[in-house]
Design an enzyme around this catalytic site. Structure first.
Site, mmCIF file in Angstrom:
data_model
loop_
_atom_site.group_PDB
_atom_site.id
_atom_site.type_symbol
_atom_site.label_atom_id
_atom_site.label_comp_id
_atom_site.label_asym_id
_atom_site.label_seq_id
_atom_site.Cartn_x
_atom_site.Cartn_y
_atom_site.Cartn_z
ATOM 1 N N GLY A 182 0.840 -1.201 0.000
ATOM 2 C CA GLY A 182 0.000 0.000 0.000
ATOM 3 C C GLY A 182 0.872 1.247 0.000
ATOM 4 O O GLY A 182 1.974 1.239 0.528
ATOM 5 N N GLY A 205 5.008 -7.184 3.917
ATOM 6 C CA GLY A 205 4.804 -8.016 2.731
ATOM 7 C C GLY A 205 5.912 -7.836 1.704
ATOM 8 O O GLY A 205 6.556 -8.804 1.284
ATOM 9 N N ILE A 229 2.046 2.970 7.110
ATOM 10 C CA ILE A 229 1.362 3.828 8.090
ATOM 11 C C ILE A 229 1.085 3.036 9.360
ATOM 12 O O ILE A 229 0.899 3.610 10.414
ATOM 13 C CB ILE A 229 0.032 4.411 7.541
ATOM 14 C CG1 ILE A 229 -0.979 3.307 7.214
ATOM 15 C CG2 ILE A 229 0.273 5.330 6.360
ATOM 16 C CD1 ILE A 229 -2.407 3.820 7.057
ATOM 17 N N ASP A 230 1.053 1.700 9.261
ATOM 18 C CA ASP A 230 0.657 0.869 10.412
ATOM 19 C C ASP A 230 1.727 0.815 11.510
ATOM 20 O O ASP A 230 1.423 0.436 12.634
ATOM 21 C CB ASP A 230 0.359 -0.565 9.953
ATOM 22 C CG ASP A 230 -0.717 -0.622 8.878
ATOM 23 O OD1 ASP A 230 -1.497 0.340 8.771
ATOM 24 O OD2 ASP A 230 -0.758 -1.626 8.135
ATOM 25 N N MET A 241 -6.991 3.138 10.541
ATOM 26 C CA MET A 241 -6.351 1.936 9.991
ATOM 27 C C MET A 241 -5.302 1.385 10.957
ATOM 28 O O MET A 241 -5.213 1.829 12.096
ATOM 29 C CB MET A 241 -5.720 2.280 8.648
ATOM 30 C CG MET A 241 -6.728 2.445 7.528
ATOM 31 S SD MET A 241 -5.876 2.720 5.962
ATOM 32 C CE MET A 241 -7.202 2.462 4.798
ATOM 33 N N ARG A 292 -4.307 -2.189 10.553
ATOM 34 C CA ARG A 292 -4.392 -3.651 10.448
ATOM 35 C C ARG A 292 -4.424 -4.296 11.830
ATOM 36 O O ARG A 292 -5.251 -3.909 12.638
ATOM 37 C CB ARG A 292 -3.247 -4.193 9.595
ATOM 38 C CG ARG A 292 -3.796 -4.848 8.331
ATOM 39 C CD ARG A 292 -2.734 -5.568 7.590
ATOM 40 N NE ARG A 292 -2.298 -4.817 6.437
ATOM 41 C CZ ARG A 292 -2.875 -4.863 5.249
ATOM 42 N NH1 ARG A 292 -3.939 -5.598 5.057
ATOM 43 N NH2 ARG A 292 -2.400 -4.161 4.246
ATOM 44 N N GLU A 348 -9.061 -0.413 13.263
ATOM 45 C CA GLU A 348 -9.875 -1.318 12.435
ATOM 46 C C GLU A 348 -9.739 -2.780 12.875
ATOM 47 O O GLU A 348 -10.625 -3.594 12.636
ATOM 48 C CB GLU A 348 -9.490 -1.175 10.960
ATOM 49 C CG GLU A 348 -8.028 -1.539 10.685
ATOM 50 C CD GLU A 348 -7.617 -1.362 9.228
ATOM 51 O OE1 GLU A 348 -8.439 -0.960 8.398
ATOM 52 O OE2 GLU A 348 -6.428 -1.636 8.939
HETATM 53 O O1 F6P Z 1 -1.152 -1.556 5.527
HETATM 54 C C1 F6P Z 1 -1.652 -0.295 5.244
HETATM 55 C C2 F6P Z 1 -3.142 -0.293 5.189
HETATM 56 O O2 F6P Z 1 -3.593 1.014 4.936
HETATM 57 C C3 F6P Z 1 -3.839 -0.882 6.416
HETATM 58 O O3 F6P Z 1 -3.841 0.009 7.508
HETATM 59 C C4 F6P Z 1 -5.205 -1.195 5.862
HETATM 60 O O4 F6P Z 1 -5.813 -2.239 6.578
HETATM 61 C C5 F6P Z 1 -4.882 -1.638 4.468
HETATM 62 O O5 F6P Z 1 -3.616 -1.104 4.133
HETATM 63 C C6 F6P Z 1 -5.890 -1.209 3.432
HETATM 64 O O6 F6P Z 1 -5.527 -1.755 2.216
HETATM 65 P P1 F6P Z 1 -6.252 -1.401 0.845
HETATM 66 O O7 F6P Z 1 -5.745 -0.059 0.406
HETATM 67 O O8 F6P Z 1 -5.818 -2.477 -0.070
HETATM 68 O O9 F6P Z 1 -7.721 -1.375 1.114
#
Ligand code: F6P
Length: 360
Positions: free
Chosen positions: A12, A117, A139-140, A182, A184, A235
Site C-alpha cells: 500500500g 509483505g 502507516i501501520d 487503519m 491492520r 480497524e
Molecule cells: O497496511 C496499510 C493499510 O492502509 C492498512 O492500515 C489497511 O488495513 C490496508 O492497508 C488497506 O488496504 P487497501 O488499500 O488495499 O484497502
C-alpha cells in the site's frame, strides 16, 4: 561502465514514498550513479520491463508529494501476504526473472521500499541472489527492527486532526463520536492519535474490549457533566472473545480487508446508553497527501542511508530508525512477526494515567 541503482515501491502507498525516491536518486547522483525507478512494484523489473530513469529534472517537488510516482501494488504475483498475516513463497521463475531483469540493466543494488509483505518478498529475492536493501514503509508502524516506519507520523497527524474536528461537533450535539482508523492488526495509529487528540476511549487490537467497560466511561463522563465522548477504534480492534470485523468477504490468497468496527461500536453504545452515537471511518485519507515534517526528514535520512548500504555492499539489510539515530538491521529481523503495541507498555500506561479507557 556507469553504475546503476534501482528503486521499487511495494504494498500500500503512504506519505513519504516520493521523498525516499528523491533522496535515493540524489544520494546516488552524488556518487555519479544513475537511478532507475521500476513501475508498478516488482512487476516492473520483469519482461516487458517498465521503468523510468530518475534524473535530476524528475526530482522537483517530490519531497512533499504524496503517493508514489512509480506506482505500487499490494495484489498480484508479488504479494506475500495471504489470509490473516501468513506469508507465501515466491515461485522460482519470478526470482529468476527479477535477477535477470536487474542484470540486463546493470543494476548494482535495488532499494526496496515496503512494509512486511514487500520486505518478505525482498528477503526471498535476496536469498535467491538479488542484491537489495530495504526501507521500512507503512502507516501501520507494525514492522519489527525499527522504532518507526515512515508514513506512520503522517497517518497519526491525519487521525489526530480528524479527532480534533470530531471533538467540536461531538460537544455541540452531546454525542458519542467513534472514529475508525487503519493499522491492520496493530493499534499504533489509534493509540498515538488517541493520546494526541484527547480521545476518552481508545480501542486497539492488542487489548480486546467489552461494551460494559466503554459504557462505564461514558457514564462517568456524564456524571462529570461531560455530555460527549470521543472514541477512537483501530480497524483491527475486537470485543473480548469476538472476531475481527472485515469490510468484505475473504478473497482466496489475499490478506483479509479489515473495516466496519466503528459502526458496530457506535450502534451498541447507542443501544446501551441511549446516547446518540455516530461512526466516522477515516479510511484512505490516512494514506494520502503530503508527509509531515518528521516523515520528510525520516524519508530523506532513510533514502541516503540506503544508498550508503548499497555502496558498502551490505545487501539483505534494512535501514532502521532507532529513536536517536538511523542504523541498519538484517531484513530478517523486521519481517515474519508483526510489531504490535505492548499492552502494558509506556504509551498505554500514559493513556491510563490520564483516565483514558482502553475498553478492558
Ligand atoms: O497496511 C496499510 C493499510 O492502509 C492498512 O492500515 C489497511 O488495513 C490496508 O492497508 C488497506 O488496504 P487497501 O488499500 O488495499 O484497502
Amino acid at each position: 561502465m556507469i553504475e546503476r541503482v534501482g528503486i521499487v515501491t511495494g504494498g500500500g502507498d503512504c506519505p513519504g514514498l516520493n521523498a525516499v525516491i528523491r533522496a535515493v536518486a540524489k544520494a546516488s547522483a552524488k556518487r555519479g550513479w544513475e537511478t532507475i525507478g521500476f513501475l508498478g512494484g516488482y512487476e516492473g523489473i520483469l519482461e516487458p520491463q517498465r521503468y523510468m530513469p530518475l534524473d535530476y529534472q524528475k526530482l522537483g517537488g517530490l519531497l512533499t508529494r504524496g503517493g508514489t510516482i512509480l506506482g505500487t501494488a499490494n495484489r498480484g504475483r508479488f504479494s506475500a501476504k495471504v489470509g490473516h498475516g501468513e506469508s507465501r513463497r515466491l515461485p522460482q521463475e519470478l526470482i529468476d526473472g527479477v535477477k535477470s531483469g536487474m542484470q540486463k540493466l546493470g543494476i548494482r543494488g535495488l532499494v526496496t521500499i515496503g512494509g512486511d509483505g514487500s520486505l518478505s518478498i525482498g528477503q526471498q529475492l535476496f536469498e535467491g541472489g538479488v542484491p537489495l536493501v530495504g526501507v521500512p514503509k507503512t502507516i501501520d508502524n507494525d514492522l519489527e527492527g525499527t522504532v518507526m516506519t515512515f508514513g506512520f507520523d503522517s497517518a497519526v497527524a491525519c487521525a489526530t486532526d480528524a479527532l480534533d474536528r470530531l471533538h467540536t461537533t461531538a460537544e455541540s450535539h452531546n454525542r458519542v463520536m467513534v472514529l475508525e482508523v487503519m493499522g491492520r492488526y496493530a493499534g499504533w495509529i489509534a493509540l498515538y492519535a488517541g493520546v494526541a487528540g484527547g480521545a476518552d476511549v481508545i480501542l486497539i487490537p492488542e487489548i480486546p474490549f467489552t461494551y460494559d467497560s466503554i459504557c462505564v466511561k461514558i457514564q462517568e463522563r456524564e456524571k462529570a457533566d461531560k455530555h460527549f465522548t470521543l472514541v477512537i477504534v483501530a480497524e483491527g480492534a475486537r470485543e473480548k472473545g469476538g472476531e475481527f470485523v472485515t469490510a468484505a468477504d475473504q478473497v482466496a490468497n489475499r490478506e483479509a480487508r479489515l473495516g466496519g468496527i466503528a459502526g458496530i461500536v457506535a450502534a451498541e453504545i447507542e443501544n446501551r446508553t441511549g446516547k446518540e452515537a455516530r461512526a466516522c471511518v477515516l479510511g484512505h485519507l490516512q494514506r494520502g497527501g503530503s508527509p509531515t515534517n518528521f516523515d520528510r526528514a525520516l524519508c530523506t535520512i532513510f533514502g541516503a542511508e540506503a544508498v550508503e548500504l548499497i555502496a558498502a555492499g551490505r545487501y539483505g539489510e534494512m535501514v532502521a530508525y532507532q529513536g536517536s539515530h538511523v542504523s541498519a538491521v538484517r531484513i530478517t529481523e523486521a519481517i515474519g512477526r508483526l510489531k504490535t503495541v505492548p499492552p502494558t507498555g509506556g504509551f498505554v500506561r500514559t493513556a491510563r494515567a490520564l483516565g483514558v479507557s482502553l475498553g478492558d
